[in-house]
Design an enzyme around this catalytic site. Structure first.
Site, mmCIF file in Angstrom:
data_model
loop_
_atom_site.group_PDB
_atom_site.id
_atom_site.type_symbol
_atom_site.label_atom_id
_atom_site.label_comp_id
_atom_site.label_asym_id
_atom_site.label_seq_id
_atom_site.Cartn_x
_atom_site.Cartn_y
_atom_site.Cartn_z
ATOM 1 N N TYR A 145 10.011 -21.065 10.100
ATOM 2 C CA TYR A 145 11.674 -19.992 9.731
ATOM 3 C C TYR A 145 12.861 -21.242 10.431
ATOM 4 O O TYR A 145 13.967 -21.360 9.827
ATOM 5 C CB TYR A 145 12.002 -18.667 10.411
ATOM 6 C CG TYR A 145 12.924 -18.102 10.478
ATOM 7 C CD1 TYR A 145 14.006 -17.450 9.683
ATOM 8 C CD2 TYR A 145 14.160 -17.558 11.597
ATOM 9 C CE1 TYR A 145 14.845 -17.006 9.436
ATOM 10 C CE2 TYR A 145 14.885 -16.947 11.755
ATOM 11 C CZ TYR A 145 15.044 -16.746 10.714
ATOM 12 O OH TYR A 145 16.538 -15.915 11.003
ATOM 13 N N LYS A 195 15.591 -23.144 7.704
ATOM 14 C CA LYS A 195 17.486 -22.186 8.480
ATOM 15 C C LYS A 195 17.618 -24.258 8.482
ATOM 16 O O LYS A 195 18.762 -24.133 8.674
ATOM 17 C CB LYS A 195 17.178 -21.790 9.782
ATOM 18 C CG LYS A 195 17.237 -20.355 8.685
ATOM 19 C CD LYS A 195 17.695 -19.211 8.563
ATOM 20 C CE LYS A 195 18.067 -18.222 8.138
ATOM 21 N NZ LYS A 195 18.183 -17.696 7.037
#
Length: 312
Positions: free
Chosen positions: A143, A147
Site C-alpha cells: 500500500y 502510494k
C-alpha cells in the site's frame, strides 16, 4: 461551466461520506457515484450511480464523456492490511486506476483530479515525530509503495503536462457511518462498536502504539477544501501532509472509559503491529495550513463523544 463530479470508489469508507458532502454542495444530479458494487441506500437514492471498474480506462472515459464530468475524485484503493494479503492485486488496483485518470486529464477529458495518498508512504527510517512534508520515505507495505509511487506520478504529470492533480496523505480515519475497510488503523473504529455493545475489545496493536488519526468529518472537509482552493495555492503536487490528532489504543480506551466506565481493552498484537511500527506517530502539516488554510476541528475528546453518541 457547472462543476460535474465523478467519485470512483464512492461506496468505500471515505467515498460514501465524501459523495454525500459533494452532493450537498453541488446538487445530487451533479455528482456521479461509481463503484464496482452498489452502495448504501443513501448513495443510490440521492443521485446518479454507475457500476464502474476503476481498472478499466474505457469505462471511466465513457462515464466522464456521458455526464460531461470535469472533476474526478479517485477513492478506489486496496488498503494496508488487505494489501499485504494480496500484494500484486493491491499494486494493480492502486496504480492502474491512478494512471487511467491521470491520462484522461492529460488528454484534456477532465479538468481536475483528486487522489488520496496516505501516511503509509513513510517507513521505519522516516523521522517518527512531527514528520515533515519532505523527508525520507522508505515504505515497507505494498500500500505504502503504491502510494509513494502514485505521488511521484502525480507530480510528474503536473510538471510535464500541466495536470491539475491534488492530493493529501490521510492519517488513520475514524467514522461512525461506515465499517472499516481493511486498514491498520481500523482498531480505532472497531473499539467504539465493541464499547457500545458492552463488550471487551481485543486490540490487534499494542497499548502504546501512537499513530496519526483524524475524524472523518475533518478528512472530508479537507478533501473538499483542497479541491476548491485556487490552483496557484496548491504548491505541493505530490501530496500534502495532513494532521488532526495522535493517540495510542490506551489513550482512546481511557477516553471511552469516561463515557462507558465498564469498558475494558486487552491487547493481542498481530501482523498489523509491524505495519504500525513502520509509520510516524505524529505529522507536521504546516505547508497545508500555510498554502490553503487547512485547520482541523476535532481532537480526541470531541471525536470520542461524537462517535459514541452516534453509534448508541
Amino acid at each position: 461551466m457547472a462543476t460535474k463530479v465523478l467519485v470512483i470508489g464512492a461506496c468505500g469508507q471515505i467515498g460514501t461520506e465524501l459523495t454525500m458532502r459533494l452532493r450537498e454542495i453541488y446538487g445530487g444530479e451533479q455528482v456521479i457515484a461509481s463503484d464496482i458494487r452498489e452502495g448504501s441506500e443513501e448513495i443510490m437514492a440521492s443521485g446518479p450511480f454507475e457500476s464502474l471498474d476503476a481498472m478499466n480506462k474505457s469505462q471511466i472515459e465513457d462515464v466522464c464523456l456521458h455526464y460531461q464530468v470535469n472533476e474526478v475524485y479517485l477513492m478506489a484503493a486496496m488498503l494496508s492490511a488487505t494489501g499485504e494479503k494480496f500484494p500484486k492485486k493491491a499494486w494493480s488496483l492502486n496504480m492502474d486506476s491512478l494512471m487511467h485518470v491521470l491520462d484522461l486529464a492529460k488528454e484534456g477529458k477532465i479538468d481536475k483530479l483528486f487522489w488520496p495518498s496516505s501516511i503509509a508512504v513513510f517507513g521505519p527510517t522516516t523521522p517518527k515525530h512531527d514528520t515533515p512534508q519532505h523527508t525520507i520515505m522508505e515504505p515497507t507495505t505494498v500500500y505504502g509503495i503504491s502510494k509513494q509511487t502514485g505521488e511521484r506520478w502525480c507530480e510528474y504529470y503536473h510538471q510535464k503536462y500541466g495536470v491539475d492533480v491534488r492530493s493529501m496523505r490521510y492519517p488513520g480515519l475514524i467514522s461512525w457511518k461506515t465499517l472499516p475497510g481493511g486498514g491498520t488503523t481500523d482498531y480505532a473504529i472497531d473499539i467504539f462498536h465493541k464499547a457500545v455493545a458492552g463488550e471487551n475489545y481485543n486490540c490487534f496493536l499494542s497499548e502504546n502504539t501512537e499513530l496519526p488519526m483524524m475524524y472523518m468529518e475533518d478528512a472530508v472537509r479537507a478533501t473538499v477544501e483542497i479541491m476548491r482552493a485556487p490552483s496557484e495555492e496548491i504548491i505541493e503536487r505530490s501530496s500534502y501532509n495532513l494532521s488532526g490528532m495522535s493517540f495510542t489504543p490506551q489513550d482512546i480506551a481511557n477516553e471511552i472509559n469516561k463515557h462507558v466506565p465498564d469498558f475494558s481493552i486487552s491487547y493481542e498484537p498481530d501482523f498489523r503491529q509491524q505495519i504500525a511500527d513502520s509509520w510516524p506517530s505524529s505529522i507536521d502539516d504546516a505547508p497545508a495550513r500555510k498554502d490553503w488554510n487547512w485547520k482541523h476541528e476535532y481532537g480526541l475528546d470531541q471525536m470520542v463523544t461524537e462517535m459514541l453518541s452516534h453509534l448508541k
